[in-house]
Design an enzyme around this catalytic site. Structure first.
Site, mmCIF file in Angstrom:
data_model
loop_
_atom_site.group_PDB
_atom_site.id
_atom_site.type_symbol
_atom_site.label_atom_id
_atom_site.label_comp_id
_atom_site.label_asym_id
_atom_site.label_seq_id
_atom_site.Cartn_x
_atom_site.Cartn_y
_atom_site.Cartn_z
ATOM 1 N N ASP A 187 -3.357 4.952 -13.538
ATOM 2 C CA ASP A 187 -3.388 3.713 -12.762
ATOM 3 C C ASP A 187 -4.635 2.882 -13.054
ATOM 4 O O ASP A 187 -4.547 1.673 -13.278
ATOM 5 C CB ASP A 187 -3.356 4.022 -11.258
ATOM 6 C CG ASP A 187 -1.972 4.416 -10.792
ATOM 7 O OD1 ASP A 187 -1.148 4.787 -11.645
ATOM 8 O OD2 ASP A 187 -1.717 4.358 -9.577
ATOM 9 N N VAL A 215 0.842 -1.211 0.000
ATOM 10 C CA VAL A 215 0.000 0.000 0.000
ATOM 11 C C VAL A 215 0.872 1.255 0.000
ATOM 12 O O VAL A 215 1.908 1.302 0.672
ATOM 13 C CB VAL A 215 -0.927 -0.014 1.246
ATOM 14 C CG1 VAL A 215 -1.696 1.300 1.380
ATOM 15 C CG2 VAL A 215 -1.898 -1.185 1.158
ATOM 16 N N GLY A 216 0.464 2.261 -0.765
ATOM 17 C CA GLY A 216 1.108 3.580 -0.707
ATOM 18 C C GLY A 216 2.543 3.593 -1.194
ATOM 19 O O GLY A 216 3.357 4.371 -0.709
HETATM 20 O O1 PMV Z 1 3.336 7.248 -7.274
HETATM 21 P P1 PMV Z 1 2.156 7.102 -8.179
HETATM 22 O O2 PMV Z 1 1.955 5.726 -8.690
HETATM 23 O O3 PMV Z 1 0.926 7.751 -7.616
HETATM 24 O O4 PMV Z 1 2.518 7.901 -9.526
HETATM 25 C C1 PMV Z 1 2.585 9.284 -9.581
HETATM 26 C C2 PMV Z 1 2.883 9.672 -10.991
HETATM 27 C C3 PMV Z 1 2.990 11.163 -11.214
HETATM 28 O O5 PMV Z 1 3.309 11.336 -12.581
HETATM 29 C C4 PMV Z 1 4.082 11.769 -10.369
HETATM 30 C C5 PMV Z 1 1.678 11.873 -10.912
HETATM 31 C C6 PMV Z 1 0.531 11.530 -11.847
HETATM 32 O O6 PMV Z 1 -0.614 11.734 -11.417
HETATM 33 O O7 PMV Z 1 0.746 11.141 -12.989
#
Ligand code: PMV
Length: 301
Positions: free
Chosen positions: A138, A88-89
């Protein structure tokens, strides 16, 4: 009982630059979250975090999915059980995976007939509700699987080599890191602008290299991408140490994946070297996970 699963993801190229409209390349990985659902009189949600009803503190994403379904179909109760291999996270897409797997499981149980595009869209709405702002990356990659260029949503060939993830177990806030990059960009637009464009160019150049399975060159580009992520201030000592450990032990290339500042790094490596790479990351203090790319997005198990 119905069980559905969804994969996590890594960025091969382009995080942060994608916020400025540059392309990024993401890859679904075979670390999955499984969600089982069964008819019940009331809503119960159980995971390693405990057992609750609708509870936006403990199970915000799953609670939001249940509420979303209640807008389209009558749903008194359901028993939901989550088992996740995705930390997570850590930037590996755990919230998208639990959201998407829950949507597919409820869709299958309730016969709502959602298409993959509907599932990805609903997942993005849920992430937006819980996080305030969320990119579609995602939820899209986790629904569809495979290697995807964002924002074009263009499918690339599956990565056919080993993937090793190194988790720093250091919490990092994506929102804060994105804000830090924005501040740097405001202070030094002439310097940071070209860095972000170069990161975007990595995805454009990387596309053909991924499709021709030239992982030596993909790895070199990942290493350059890592240098530029460091340049915009999203690295940390642990991430650097793990990327060097990976490269010095047979990886084609290694870089931060996701927001940085903590979280995870990713290395690609010939399959015969993945254990060496994982051992080197572990020796440097990381939690290493050996995995593979997967073209299996959300699915019923
Ligand atoms: O760490 P993650 O999986 O939330 O990825 C963030 C990716 C960024 O490009 C930094 C932000 C985004 O919303 O695309």
């Amino acid at each position: 009982m119905i069980t559905c699963s969804a994969p996590g993801k890594v960025y091969l190229f382009g995080e942060h630059a994608v916020v400025y409209g540059e392309p990024a390349v993401c890859c679904a990985v075979d670390i999955r979250t499984r969600v089982s659902v069964a008819p019940a009189d009331s809503v119960t949600i159980s995971s390693s975090l405990g057992t609750t009803g609708i509870d936006f503190e403990t199970h915000p994403y799953v609670s939001a999915v249940v509420e979303r379904f209640r807008e389209i179909i009558s749903l008194e109760g359901v028993s939901i059980r989550i088992v996740s291999e995705i930390p997570v996270g850590s930037g590996l897409g755990s919230s998208a995976a639990v959201t998407i797997a829950t949507i597919k499981a409820l869709d299958t149980l309730l016969g709502t007939g959602l298409e993959l595009d509907d599932i990805a869209r609903m997942g993005h709405e849920v992430e937006q509700r819980i996080q305030g702002a969320a990119s579609q990356t995602d939820t899209y990659v986790c629904t569809m699987g495979g290697v995807v260029m964002i924002p074009q949503r263009k499918g690339l060939d599956l990565i056919d080599c080993g993937i090793v993830i190194g988790n720093t177990n250091i919490f990092s806030s994506t929102k804060e890191l994105v804000a830090n990059v924005a501040e740097l960009n405001e202070s030094f637009p002439e310097v940071i602008g070209p860095v972000l464009s170069s990161i975007g160019m990595m995805s454009t150049v990387g596309e053909d290299l991924v499709n021709s399975k030239d992982y030596v060159s993909v790895g070199k580009l990942m290493n350059i991408n890592q240098g530029l992520l460091d340049a915009i201030g999203v690295g940390c000592a642990e991430l650097s140490s793990f990327t060097y450990a990976a490269r010095n032990n047979g990886a084609y290339g290694a870089k931060i994946t996701g927001a940085g500042g903590g979280g995870c790094m990713v290395a690609i490596a010939p399959r015969e070297h993945v254990d060496d790479v994982a051992a080197a990351i572990a020796a440097a203090g990381g939690e290493a996970v050996v995995t593979e790319a997967t073209d299996i997005g959300v699915r019923e198990e």
